[in-house]
Scaffold this motif. Structure first.
Motif, PDB file in Angstrom:
ATOM      1  N   MET A   1       0.728  -1.127  -0.074  1.00  0.00           N
ATOM      2  CA  MET A   1      -0.081  -0.093  -0.002  1.00  0.00           C
ATOM      3  C   MET A   1       0.791   1.457  -0.021  1.00  0.00           C
ATOM      4  N   PRO A   2       0.389   2.276  -0.594  1.00  0.00           N
ATOM      5  CA  PRO A   2       1.189   3.485  -0.678  1.00  0.00           C
ATOM      6  C   PRO A   2       1.151   4.252   0.798  1.00  0.00           C
ATOM      7  N   PRO A   3       2.511   4.985   1.040  1.00  0.00           N
ATOM      8  CA  PRO A   3       2.491   5.330   2.342  1.00  0.00           C
ATOM      9  C   PRO A   3       1.223   6.412   2.696  1.00  0.00           C
ATOM     10  N   PHE A   4       0.645   7.098   1.920  1.00  0.00           N
ATOM     11  CA  PHE A   4      -0.415   7.976   2.147  1.00  0.00           C
ATOM     12  C   PHE A   4      -1.596   7.333   2.357  1.00  0.00           C
ATOM     13  N   ILE A   5      -1.973   6.265   1.845  1.00  0.00           N
ATOM     14  CA  ILE A   5      -3.171   5.382   2.133  1.00  0.00           C
ATOM     15  C   ILE A   5      -2.823   5.182   3.431  1.00  0.00           C
ATOM     16  N   LEU A   6      -2.017   4.587   4.110  1.00  0.00           N
ATOM     17  CA  LEU A   6      -1.698   4.004   5.402  1.00  0.00           C
ATOM     18  C   LEU A   6      -2.144   5.316   6.363  1.00  0.00           C
ATOM     19  N   GLN A   7      -1.210   6.504   5.981  1.00  0.00           N
ATOM     20  CA  GLN A   7      -1.527   7.780   6.828  1.00  0.00           C
ATOM     21  C   GLN A   7      -2.990   8.071   6.874  1.00  0.00           C
ATOM     22  N   ASN A   8      -3.527   8.168   5.784  1.00  0.00           N
ATOM     23  CA  ASN A   8      -5.207   8.368   5.758  1.00  0.00           C
ATOM     24  C   ASN A   8      -5.724   7.656   6.838  1.00  0.00           C
ATOM     25  N   TYR A   9      -5.658   6.244   6.801  1.00  0.00           N
ATOM     26  CA  TYR A   9      -6.157   5.137   7.500  1.00  0.00           C
ATOM     27  C   TYR A   9      -5.851   5.476   9.079  1.00  0.00           C
ATOM     28  N   LYS A  10      -4.634   5.969   9.347  1.00  0.00           N
ATOM     29  CA  LYS A  10      -4.502   6.362  10.760  1.00  0.00           C
ATOM     30  C   LYS A  10      -5.368   7.414  11.173  1.00  0.00           C
ATOM     31  N   ILE A  11      -5.293   8.597  10.411  1.00  0.00           N
ATOM     32  CA  ILE A  11      -6.122   9.690  10.716  1.00  0.00           C
ATOM     33  C   ILE A  11      -7.622   9.333  10.642  1.00  0.00           C
ATOM     34  N   ILE A  12      -8.236   8.666   9.656  1.00  0.00           N
ATOM     35  CA  ILE A  12      -9.389   8.189  10.115  1.00  0.00           C
ATOM     36  C   ILE A  12      -9.659   7.270  11.465  1.00  0.00           C
ATOM     37  N   LYS A  13      -8.774   6.522  11.524  1.00  0.00           N
ATOM     38  CA  LYS A  13      -8.900   5.721  12.875  1.00  0.00           C
ATOM     39  C   LYS A  13      -8.802   6.461  14.136  1.00  0.00           C
ATOM     40  N   ASN A  14      -7.875   7.329  13.927  1.00  0.00           N
ATOM     41  CA  ASN A  14      -7.418   8.043  15.300  1.00  0.00           C
ATOM     42  C   ASN A  14      -8.358   9.056  15.531  1.00  0.00           C
ATOM     43  N   CYS A  15      -9.022   9.796  14.462  1.00  0.00           N
ATOM     44  CA  CYS A  15      -9.839  10.680  14.637  1.00  0.00           C
ATOM     45  C   CYS A  15     -11.316  10.609  14.693  1.00  0.00           C
ATOM     46  N   ASP A  16     -11.672   9.117  14.548  1.00  0.00           N
ATOM     47  CA  ASP A  16     -13.021   8.804  14.560  1.00  0.00           C
ATOM     48  C   ASP A  16     -13.991   9.511  13.474  1.00  0.00           C
ATOM     49  N   VAL A  17     -13.266   9.340  12.337  1.00  0.00           N
ATOM     50  CA  VAL A  17     -13.953  10.085  11.078  1.00  0.00           C
ATOM     51  C   VAL A  17     -14.219   8.648  10.259  1.00  0.00           C
ATOM     52  N   ALA A  19     -14.305   7.276   6.599  1.00  0.00           N
ATOM     53  CA  ALA A  19     -13.496   7.333   5.272  1.00  0.00           C
ATOM     54  C   ALA A  19     -14.378   8.138   4.165  1.00  0.00           C
ATOM     55  N   THR A  20     -15.571   8.030   4.168  1.00  0.00           N
ATOM     56  CA  THR A  20     -16.308   8.825   3.308  1.00  0.00           C
ATOM     57  C   THR A  20     -16.224  10.062   3.578  1.00  0.00           C
ATOM     58  N   GLN A  21     -16.269  10.627   4.665  1.00  0.00           N
ATOM     59  CA  GLN A  21     -16.287  11.980   5.322  1.00  0.00           C
ATOM     60  C   GLN A  21     -14.834  12.551   5.016  1.00  0.00           C
ATOM     61  N   PHE A  22     -13.824  11.694   5.320  1.00  0.00           N
ATOM     62  CA  PHE A  22     -12.434  12.148   5.204  1.00  0.00           C
ATOM     63  C   PHE A  22     -12.137  12.368   3.762  1.00  0.00           C
ATOM     64  N   ASN A  23     -12.552  11.289   2.857  1.00  0.00           N
ATOM     65  CA  ASN A  23     -12.298  11.579   1.409  1.00  0.00           C
ATOM     66  C   ASN A  23     -13.027  12.438   0.841  1.00  0.00           C
ATOM     67  N   SER A  24     -14.313  12.907   1.390  1.00  0.00           N
ATOM     68  CA  SER A  24     -14.697  14.191   0.819  1.00  0.00           C
ATOM     69  C   SER A  24     -14.182  15.555   1.415  1.00  0.00           C
ATOM     70  N   TYR A  25     -13.368  15.670   2.247  1.00  0.00           N
ATOM     71  CA  TYR A  25     -12.475  16.709   2.646  1.00  0.00           C
ATOM     72  C   TYR A  25     -11.246  16.665   1.823  1.00  0.00           C
ATOM     73  N   CYS A  26     -10.920  15.531   1.583  1.00  0.00           N
ATOM     74  CA  CYS A  26      -9.670  15.369   0.705  1.00  0.00           C
ATOM     75  C   CYS A  26      -9.782  15.813  -0.621  1.00  0.00           C
ATOM     76  N   ASN A  27     -10.910  15.612  -1.339  1.00  0.00           N
ATOM     77  CA  ASN A  27     -11.335  15.789  -2.540  1.00  0.00           C
ATOM     78  C   ASN A  27     -12.132  17.107  -2.770  1.00  0.00           C
ATOM     79  N   ASN A  28     -12.121  18.055  -1.915  1.00  0.00           N
ATOM     80  CA  ASN A  28     -12.888  19.104  -1.732  1.00  0.00           C
ATOM     81  C   ASN A  28     -14.659  19.039  -2.320  1.00  0.00           C
TER      82      ASN A  28
END
Length: 68
Positions: A1-17, A19-28
């Motif tokens: 897996m690319p490193p940024f995907i792992l980092q995104n997963y860590k943010i999603i997991k640790n921030c209780d958000v 994946a859909t919501q986080f991706n919406s923020y990332c993709n404007n």
């Protein structure tokens, strides 16, 4: 897996958000700003909300669309 995907997963997991919501923020593609979620992300990343968001006026959007 690319490193940024792992980092995104860590943010999603640790921030209780979701994946859909986080991706919406990332993709404007957000429809509304959820301040508690942004606060958790800022806290996790040790940054300010201005580091994550930029206000774009409707005029800026129209100008950008006219230039493409």
């Amino acid at each position: 897996m690319p490193p940024f995907i792992l980092q995104n997963y860590k943010i999603i997991k640790n921030c209780d958000v979701s994946a859909t919501q986080f991706n919406s923020y990332c993709n404007n593609k957000i429809s509304r700003v959820d301040l508690p979620v942004l606060a958790r992300i800022c806290s996790y990343l040790d940054c300010n909300i201005g580091d994550l968001l930029k206000f774009i006026t409707p005029d800026d959007i129209a100008e950008d669309e006219n230039n493409t």
